[in-house]
Design an enzyme around this catalytic site. Structure first.
Site, short mmCIF file in Angstrom:
data_model
loop_
_atom_site.label_atom_id
_atom_site.label_comp_id
_atom_site.label_asym_id
_atom_site.label_seq_id
_atom_site.Cartn_x
_atom_site.Cartn_y
_atom_site.Cartn_z
N GLU A 297 11.10 5.29 -9.49
CA GLU A 297 10.73 5.73 -10.85
C GLU A 297 10.88 7.34 -10.96
OE1 GLU A 297 6.80 4.59 -12.02
OE2 GLU A 297 7.19 2.62 -11.98
N SER B 205 0.71 -1.14 0.22
CA SER B 205 -0.04 -0.08 -0.02
C SER B 205 0.80 1.12 0.06
CB SER B 205 -0.88 -0.12 1.25
OG SER B 205 -1.98 0.80 1.27
N LYS C 43 -1.00 -3.79 -3.63
CA LYS C 43 -2.16 -3.35 -3.46
C LYS C 43 -2.25 -1.81 -4.08
CE LYS C 43 -5.03 -1.57 0.05
NZ LYS C 43 -5.32 -0.18 -0.48
#
Length: 470
Positions: free
Chosen positions: A309, A298, A323
């Site tokens: 990224e 999560s 999730k």
């Protein structure tokens, strides 16, 4: 930082919103059914008919509240979404405690998966961790009561309890042929979420166990302490971090993601995408590596994806939980509430990691003995005992330096001698029987062995030293 326009978005079992949303479904007698507003909602005709039929014809009297709660719960269950749930007053109260300073229980995050209650992760230092519970363990029963088909909220009310009381869990782990019973004494679970320590070579290891109310400020304090102790490189450890408050994940991500870079995106049911960007006011130049594993879920995954990224920070460990949805919660005036999935979140590059997880740049497994089966300290194993628990004990003994010479699950004289050697070293009664304090000592020493041979941390340190040029 730009205010997050959701009142508050939370993940896993920790979801709250500011304010109370009134959600009124009118059930009742004929007068209610004839309400002009109700007549405009023909889709509810069948629901009211069932309600009236049960009130009039069921063989015993049923409380209105029970039928209403059941109807609401049925609607939520029809979504077939483990992250959407209806909570009655008692369950909602337990739910709200999840972000308080502490609560009483075993200290494990759980969720419902395919009709089973599954451990997401045990909290650091909790009774659950000390008892040896692991991510992905299935909880079959609690004190003999089956959890099959229960929601995670219903399971939590059974597992939690007063400090000092005992709860018996039946656990099924991958690779096991039958469930094992685990006895756990409940305790107060403080929600300390940040732990820091200096390693050799000016490298700090800082673990974040969940994203709670004070995690950002606590992390800032710990990082200041580490800098004062000469920190030159940082390992940020998110292993077995099940998530928590989204605003905390955003704040912490912004500490490491360059200003203006995307932290994550949110996509609603209409396909509209909104981006959330870093408002980093500082320029952190400390070399960083992030640790994740299958218990990282999560909000942890939002952070991991953001730094990977948008900041090029390497991830080490195992593929994360997976999730990729967002929940809101709505409180009702009677103290109950619902939480429901409202959007899905995407990584800065637009990837949806739901049920797939985030694959680290460097996949590193812990030693095999890190996932050995739990041994019940209330059971007794001695000469001629056999089974998976004995096999697990033999592997543990070998891992901590008391090799019994076999790992086939048969308790022989050499196994007894190995246990006696452990008992002597630990200054325990040398009876050669594995039970009670001896079992706990065995598992404690294994835990220490895992910490001292943390292959994932070793890889992170190796990468940092390369970055630091040492």
């Amino acid at each position: 930082m730009k205010k997050f326009h959701f009142a508050m978005l939370l993940f896993l079992l920790v979801f709250l919103t500011a304010g109370i949303t009134t959600f009124a479904l009118a059930f009742g007698d004929e007068k209610v059914v004839q309400n002009p507003t109700v007549n405009e909602r023909e889709e509810f005709d069948k629901l009211y008919t069932v309600f009236d039929t049960l009130k009039q014809d069921y063989f015993k009297d049923v409380k209105d509240s029970k039928l209403i709660n059941g109807a609401i719960n049925g609607m939520i269950e029809a979504l077939d979404d483990p992250y959407s749930d209806y909570m009655n007053e008692e369950e909602a109260n337990s739910f709200h405690q999840s972000i308080s300073s502490s609560f009483e229980g075993i200290g494990a995050e759980i969720q419902e998966q395919d009709g089973h209650i599954v451990i997401v992760t045990p909290l650091k230092g909790s009774p659950a961790e000390k008892a040896g519970l692991k991510p992905n363990d299935k909880v079959i029963t609690v004190d003999g009561k089956s959890l099959q088909g229960m929601s995670s909220t219903e399971a939590v009310t059974l597992i939690r309890g007063k400090k000092g009381t005992k709860v018996e869990l039946s656990i099924m782990r991958t690779g096991m042929e039958e469930p094992m019973n685990v006895s756990i004494i409940r305790d107060t679970i403080p929600l300390q979420t940040v732990y820091g320590k200096m390693l050799d070579g000016g490298i700090a290891q800082v673990q974040i166990t969940s994203f709670s109310q004070n995690t950002t400020s606590d992390l800032e304090k710990v990082l200041t302490e580490m800098k004062d102790q000469g920190m030159k490189g940082l390992v940020l450890d998110l292993r077995q971090n099940p998530g928590g408050l989204l605003d905390q994940a955003i704040n912490i991500s912004s500490m490491f993601v360059p200003n203006g870079k995307i932290i994550f995106k949110v996509e609603d049911r209409a396909g509209k995408i909104q981006e959330y960007k870093s408002e980093n006011q500082g320029n952190s130049t400390t070399p960083l590596v992030v640790l994740i594993d299958k218990g990282s879920a999560s909000a942890s995954e939002i952070f991991a994806a953001a730094v990977s990224e948008s900041a090029g920070i390497p991830l080490v460990g195992e593929t994360s939980f997976g999730k990729g949805t967002v929940q809101r919660a709505q409180d009702f005036e009677d103290g109950s509430n619902i939480k429901l999935t409202t959007e899905k979140w995407l990584t800065p590059k637009g990837n949806w990691i739901h049920q797939k997880g985030i694959k680290p740049d460097y996949e590193v497994a812990l030693p095999e003995y890190a996932s050995l089966q739990i041994i019940d300290p209330e059971k007794e194993y001695k000469i001629s005992s056999s089974g998976n628990e004995v096999k697990s004990a033999q592997k543990m003994l070998k891992a901590i330096g008391f090799d019994p010479g076999r790992e086939d699950g048969f308790f022989d004289q050499n196994t007894e001698n190995a246990i006696k050697a452990l008992q002597k070293d630990a200054q325990l009664d040398q009876n050669g029987v594995l039970s009670g304090k001896t079992t706990m000592m065995l598992m404690d020493r294994l835990r220490t062995q895992i910490e001292q041979n943390d292959t994932q941390l070793m890889k992170a340190v190796e990468l940092l030293k390369a970055q630091m040029g040492s």
